[in-house]
Scaffold this motif. Sequence first.
Motif, PDB file in Angstrom:
ATOM      1  N   ASP A 170       8.418  12.247  -6.722  1.00  0.00           N
ATOM      2  CA  ASP A 170       9.660  12.527  -6.013  1.00  0.00           C
ATOM      3  C   ASP A 170      10.273  11.185  -5.582  1.00  0.00           C
ATOM      4  N   PRO A 171      11.468  11.181  -4.998  1.00  0.00           N
ATOM      5  CA  PRO A 171      12.101   9.911  -4.606  1.00  0.00           C
ATOM      6  C   PRO A 171      11.248   9.060  -3.662  1.00  0.00           C
ATOM      7  N   ALA A 172      10.524   9.663  -2.732  1.00  0.00           N
ATOM      8  CA  ALA A 172       9.678   8.883  -1.810  1.00  0.00           C
ATOM      9  C   ALA A 172       8.574   8.151  -2.567  1.00  0.00           C
ATOM     10  N   VAL A 173       8.041   8.773  -3.613  1.00  0.00           N
ATOM     11  CA  VAL A 173       7.002   8.118  -4.411  1.00  0.00           C
ATOM     12  C   VAL A 173       7.619   6.989  -5.234  1.00  0.00           C
ATOM     13  N   ARG A 174       8.788   7.207  -5.812  1.00  0.00           N
ATOM     14  CA  ARG A 174       9.452   6.145  -6.570  1.00  0.00           C
ATOM     15  C   ARG A 174       9.757   4.950  -5.674  1.00  0.00           C
ATOM     16  N   GLU A 175      10.105   5.215  -4.412  1.00  0.00           N
ATOM     17  CA  GLU A 175      10.395   4.138  -3.460  1.00  0.00           C
ATOM     18  C   GLU A 175       9.135   3.376  -3.069  1.00  0.00           C
ATOM     19  N   SER A 176       7.956   3.922  -3.367  1.00  0.00           N
ATOM     20  CA  SER A 176       6.697   3.227  -3.080  1.00  0.00           C
ATOM     21  C   SER A 176       6.666   1.846  -3.715  1.00  0.00           C
ATOM     22  N   ILE A 177       7.283   1.719  -4.870  1.00  0.00           N
ATOM     23  CA  ILE A 177       7.287   0.434  -5.567  1.00  0.00           C
ATOM     24  C   ILE A 177       7.976  -0.631  -4.725  1.00  0.00           C
ATOM     25  N   ASP A 178       9.113  -0.298  -4.119  1.00  0.00           N
ATOM     26  CA  ASP A 178       9.818  -1.277  -3.292  1.00  0.00           C
ATOM     27  C   ASP A 178       9.008  -1.653  -2.061  1.00  0.00           C
ATOM     28  N   ARG A 179       8.347  -0.660  -1.441  1.00  0.00           N
ATOM     29  CA  ARG A 179       7.494  -0.962  -0.286  1.00  0.00           C
ATOM     30  C   ARG A 179       6.291  -1.793  -0.716  1.00  0.00           C
ATOM     31  N   ALA A 180       5.688  -1.462  -1.849  1.00  0.00           N
ATOM     32  CA  ALA A 180       4.531  -2.213  -2.344  1.00  0.00           C
ATOM     33  C   ALA A 180       4.918  -3.644  -2.694  1.00  0.00           C
ATOM     34  N   ARG A 181       6.062  -3.824  -3.333  1.00  0.00           N
ATOM     35  CA  ARG A 181       6.518  -5.175  -3.698  1.00  0.00           C
ATOM     36  C   ARG A 181       6.652  -6.049  -2.451  1.00  0.00           C
ATOM     37  N   ALA A 182       7.361  -5.546  -1.443  1.00  0.00           N
ATOM     38  CA  ALA A 182       7.562  -6.320  -0.215  1.00  0.00           C
ATOM     39  C   ALA A 182       6.231  -6.573   0.496  1.00  0.00           C
ATOM     40  N   ALA A 183       5.379  -5.561   0.573  1.00  0.00           N
ATOM     41  CA  ALA A 183       4.090  -5.711   1.258  1.00  0.00           C
ATOM     42  C   ALA A 183       3.193  -6.729   0.549  1.00  0.00           C
ATOM     43  N   ILE A 184       3.158  -6.686  -0.773  1.00  0.00           N
ATOM     44  CA  ILE A 184       2.353  -7.644  -1.542  1.00  0.00           C
ATOM     45  C   ILE A 184       2.851  -9.059  -1.298  1.00  0.00           C
ATOM     46  N   GLN A 185       4.143  -9.254  -1.388  1.00  0.00           N
ATOM     47  CA  GLN A 185       4.698 -10.594  -1.177  1.00  0.00           C
ATOM     48  C   GLN A 185       4.488 -11.066   0.258  1.00  0.00           C
ATOM     49  N   ASN A 186       4.661 -10.174   1.227  1.00  0.00           N
ATOM     50  CA  ASN A 186       4.466 -10.554   2.623  1.00  0.00           C
ATOM     51  C   ASN A 186       2.995 -10.739   2.983  1.00  0.00           C
ATOM     52  N   ALA A 187       2.091 -10.273   2.129  1.00  0.00           N
ATOM     53  CA  ALA A 187       0.658 -10.513   2.317  1.00  0.00           C
ATOM     54  C   ALA A 187       0.244 -11.835   1.677  1.00  0.00           C
ATOM     55  N   GLY A 188       1.207 -12.532   1.089  1.00  0.00           N
ATOM     56  CA  GLY A 188       0.916 -13.821   0.477  1.00  0.00           C
ATOM     57  C   GLY A 188       0.399 -13.727  -0.939  1.00  0.00           C
ATOM     58  N   MET A 189       0.541 -12.569  -1.563  1.00  0.00           N
ATOM     59  CA  MET A 189       0.093 -12.375  -2.937  1.00  0.00           C
ATOM     60  C   MET A 189       1.310 -12.378  -3.854  1.00  0.00           C
ATOM     61  N   ALA A 240      -0.093  -0.300  -4.407  1.00  0.00           N
ATOM     62  CA  ALA A 240      -0.183  -1.751  -4.159  1.00  0.00           C
ATOM     63  C   ALA A 240      -1.551  -2.278  -4.599  1.00  0.00           C
ATOM     64  N   ALA A 241      -2.628  -1.561  -4.244  1.00  0.00           N
ATOM     65  CA  ALA A 241      -3.971  -1.988  -4.641  1.00  0.00           C
ATOM     66  C   ALA A 241      -4.117  -1.974  -6.159  1.00  0.00           C
ATOM     67  N   GLY A 242      -3.543  -0.976  -6.824  1.00  0.00           N
ATOM     68  CA  GLY A 242      -3.596  -0.912  -8.282  1.00  0.00           C
ATOM     69  C   GLY A 242      -2.878  -2.075  -8.940  1.00  0.00           C
ATOM     70  N   ILE A 243      -1.737  -2.447  -8.399  1.00  0.00           N
ATOM     71  CA  ILE A 243      -0.988  -3.592  -8.937  1.00  0.00           C
ATOM     72  C   ILE A 243      -1.783  -4.879  -8.726  1.00  0.00           C
ATOM     73  N   LEU A 244      -2.368  -5.035  -7.544  1.00  0.00           N
ATOM     74  CA  LEU A 244      -3.172  -6.228  -7.272  1.00  0.00           C
ATOM     75  C   LEU A 244      -4.409  -6.275  -8.160  1.00  0.00           C
ATOM     76  N   CYS A 245      -5.033  -5.135  -8.389  1.00  0.00           N
ATOM     77  CA  CYS A 245      -6.212  -5.060  -9.249  1.00  0.00           C
ATOM     78  C   CYS A 245      -5.846  -5.374 -10.698  1.00  0.00           C
ATOM     79  N   ALA A 246      -4.812  -4.732 -11.208  1.00  0.00           N
ATOM     80  CA  ALA A 246      -4.415  -4.936 -12.609  1.00  0.00           C
ATOM     81  C   ALA A 246      -3.955  -6.365 -12.871  1.00  0.00           C
TER      82      ALA A 246
END
Length: 187
Positions: free
Chosen positions: A38-57, A85-91
């Motif tokens: 659904d749209p909230a799941v698709r928006e997960s990518i934007d939240r994951a992108r920002a969180a990964i970058q703000n975590a210094g990764m 986010a964990a899947g992207i970091l793992c892959a």
Amino acid sequence: MYCKLLSAIVLGVEGRLIEVEVDIAAGLPQVNVVGLPDPAVRESIDRARAAIQNAGMKFPLDRITVNLAPADMRKQGSAFDLAIAAGILCASGQMRQQELDDALIIGELSLNGAVKAVPGVLAMAENARAAGLRRIYVPPASASEAGLIEGIEVRSVSSLADWIRGPSGGRRRFAAGDRGRRDSRAR
């Protein structure tokens, strides 16, 4: 590169495990989420992108495909954020697959990487235990709820940065070939 882990949703009053598969391939930078999101799941990518970058990764600048299986079940809500986010970091070789095996990963990500509570943790934790999983990663606000289910280890994740850095506070780095090796700094 490929990574597979588990998250969950609540359908009615029952938890259902969802496989989160992440594939990173060479190509134009883009992210596709498939599996009836659904749209909230698709928006997960934007939240994951920002969180990964703000975590210094590093968020990979490649072609990323996120598959949520089973594909015929509608996925809704923000509980997949932490798992994606964990899947992207793992892959991408920035997190070990071994840390994610036999675990359920649920939580909504804030843009700064903080992990927020999601509804239905009790049902998700019960389903994880019934499926034989050994541990569950949850937001701190959900740890006591998940702890009501005996037979599964509950690990509280307050932020993506803290999870990546580990208990010592030092940044963990993994080359793509190191993901399966034992690391003494792993929790």
